[in-house]
Write a protein that holds these residues in place. Structure first.
Motif: not given
Length: 612
Positions: A349-351, A425-433, A533-537
């Motif tokens: 989910l992160r990558d 919108t600074f880091n789009l990988k911190a804003q998953p769909k 370890a406990n999330s996909s953030m």
């Protein structure tokens, strides 16, 4: 407000009398004058009902409180404070504030609570509680930590000066007001520097990683040309009604303001942070490492949650919730057919690019689309809705690096400015769909926008409540609103449901980390490792969150604990009322009186249930 016209006839006299309690002006007065004063007060009080006396008191309390918080006045549409800024940090001003609180405590004691009902009773209970809590908090040296990377009047001022916030720039007087407000800001910022310097000597400072994030917020405003400054925005956007002569005069004034006052002030603060503060700031992160830190953190818990829970109790709740939500996430992993471990699912989910947008424009457009979907379904569970609209906007570039992933700004009380749902919108990988639905519910409708905009629109609500609030109520409501997603016909896609779980997991982890940092000696790295370890953030998002909890002890506890209390009250009402329970009526009761401390909300809901 009932009978307010009658009450205000006496208000000027009562206000003058109450002022004598705290400012020492009566010390040299004769016994005869004091006697007359007492007689006059007795006469006035006897002419007004307890509710009328309270109407006068709370109106004056709010008006006087604005002298300590002129920024709040601007947000609430009070233009007479637009040329003033937060008072300087000083022992004299702290003493003034303490006297202010004590004065209103003494005035409130003259009112017979047993004679109050409805909104008047709520106002009495709220103000009585708030005054005691504010005075209790003054024992702690909060003034030595006046700003951090997450928040502070320095960021509010920059927003005002950009012309994109609550500060108006419609008339020449508006432009003049901001110049005067800027003078107050420069003086306040110098006092911030002094107070933070004093904190270094006392062993009370921001942790080094936070101080490092704060410094660029000041350096960004050190420009060589006025035209490159954020504060040049109002010059770029003069009202069409201004004459050429007016524009020329104001342009010269703003050029001077920026280059001779604001830039030097920002540079001084930036240099202080870089050369003195950061090198000497502390390497520990928790409040428990500060002088009297255990008691200070216990106060922060009480202040932010309004509940009587210990750090150990909260930590245990958090661990239990994290475990429960992990089990729910495993079910989603199975539903979407992912064969790896949960940790591998998090990495997926992160990558994986499929879960993220390519441009800020795509991200904002997606939230605008889901806004329409959610807004159409809100009436399924609500009989009420705010009149004010809201819009979706990107977080401004100057604060994006340190800002939260999403936030909400209230609309103007007069309807001239809509509510704003900000997306970072600074880091789009911190804003998953997969966060689209749950985040929109939380920040906008029926979350923050519903609660805050409705509060501003309630007729007869005293201003101190209309424009006040409690983190545990606001954030507890927004998280509770997320839990309504399935009832609203949302979260039908398993990834969207995962998004809800991810958001809830974030709030559960906050219970563990906040108490871990500030009561159990956790390190910054320990917190980062736990969240990963406990999330996909995304790691960048995790770091921002960890540093937020370090900067705002107790604030992050409010979300989950507030949600728990509202769910608890819903279960209570449903059990007591049985077939008579109406979810729309329950939601109206939660929202219709504005934000309340949780114990007062609980008593109010129980009174409502008894009348059904």
């Amino acid at each position: 407000m009932k009978s307010i016209k009658l009450a205000l006839v006496a208000s000027g006299v009562m206000f003058a009398l109450s002022g004598c309690i705290s400012n020492g002006a009566s010390e040299n007065a004769s016994t005869n004058v004091q006697s007359n004063t007492t007689s006059a007060k007795t006469a006035i009080v006897s002419e007004l009902s307890n509710e009328q006396q309270l109407d006068v008191l709370v109106a004056q309390y709010y008006n006087e409180s604005l002298t300590f918080k002129p920024i709040n006045a601007t947000y609430s549409g009070r233009s007479e404070f637009n040329d003033k800024f937060t008072p300087e940090i000083s022992s004299k001003n702290r003493a003034k504030k303490a006297s202010f609180y004590k004065k209103y405590q003494q005035r409130l004691a003259f009112i017979d609570k047993s004679q109050l009902t409805g909104q008047a009773l709520l106002s009495y209970e709220i103000l009585n509680r708030d005054l005691a809590l504010k005075l209790e908090g003054m024992q702690f040296p909060t003034y030595m930590l006046p700003i951090n990377q997450m928040a502070g009047s320095h960021n509010t001022f920059a927003g005002f000066g950009s012309g994109q916030s609550a500060q108006p720039f419609d008339t020449t007087e508006d432009y003049s007001n901001f110049i005067k407000r800027s003078e107050g800001f420069v003086a306040w910022l110098a006092s911030v520097q002094r107070s933070m310097g004093e904190g270094l000597k006392q062993g009370i400072s921001l942790p080094k990683p936070l101080a490092k994030k704060l410094q660029p917020q000041f350096a960004a405003h050190v420009v060589k040309r006025a035209e490159d400054s954020l504060f040049w925005g109002p010059i770029k956007n003069f009202p069409e009604s201004f004459t050429s002569k007016q524009k020329e005069k104001i342009t010269a004034q703003y050029r001077s303001l920026i280059m001779t006052q604001l830039v030097p002030a920002y540079k001084s603060m930036s240099d202080f942070l870089a050369n003195e503060y950061i090198p000497n700031s502390r390497t520990t992160v928790g409040y428990s490492d500060l002088p009297n830190g255990k008691a200070w953190y216990e106060y922060q818990i009480k202040k932010n949650t309004t509940l009587s829970l210990s750090a150990d109790e909260i930590h245990a709740i958090g661990l239990s919730e994290v475990s429960r939500i992990l089990d729910e996430m495993k079910k989603v992993k199975q539903d979407v057919g992912f064969s790896g471990s949960l940790a591998e699912f998090f990495d997926h989910l992160r990558d994986s690019d499929e879960f993220y947008y390519n441009t800020p424009q795509e991200l904002i457009a997606a939230y605008e689309n889901v806004k329409q979907k959610i807004d159409s379904r809100v009436p399924l569970l609500f009989d009420i809705a705010p009149k004010a609209p809201y819009v979706v906007k990107a977080v401004e570039a100057y604060r994006a690096q340190s800002a939260a992933g999403a936030s909400y700004a209230a609309p103007a009380p007069d309807g001239s400015r809509p509510g704003v749902f900000y997306i970072n919108t600074f880091n789009l990988k911190a804003q998953p769909k997969f966060l689209l639905e749950t985040l929109s519910i939380h920040e906008a409708a029926p979350g923050h926008h519903f609660q805050i905009a409705l509060q501003q629109e309630i007729e007869g609500l005293p201003d101190f409540r209309k424009f006040g609030g409690y983190t545990v109520f606001a954030e507890g409501w927004a998280l509770y609103a997320e839990s309504l997603g399935k009832e609203l016909g949302l979260f039908t896609d398993p990834y969207m449901w995962y998004g809800r779980l991810a958001d809830e997991q974030l709030r559960a982890m906050r219970l563990v980390l906040d108490t871990g940092f500030h009561a159990k000696g956790w390190t910054r790295q320990q917190g980062i490792d736990y969240m990963l370890a406990n999330s996909s953030m995304a790691k960048s998002d995790v770091i921002a969150e960890v540093e937020r909890y370090i900067a705002w002890p107790g604030q992050a506890l409010s979300y989950k604990l507030g949600e728990f209390k509202i769910k608890q009250l819903r279960d209570y009402a449903k059990k007591e009322l049985g077939d008579k329970f109406d979810i729309k009526a329950f939601h109206t009761q939660i929202l219709i009186d504005g934000a309340l401390p949780m114990p007062i909300l609980e008593e109010k809901i129980k009174r409502w249930v008894a009348t059904q």
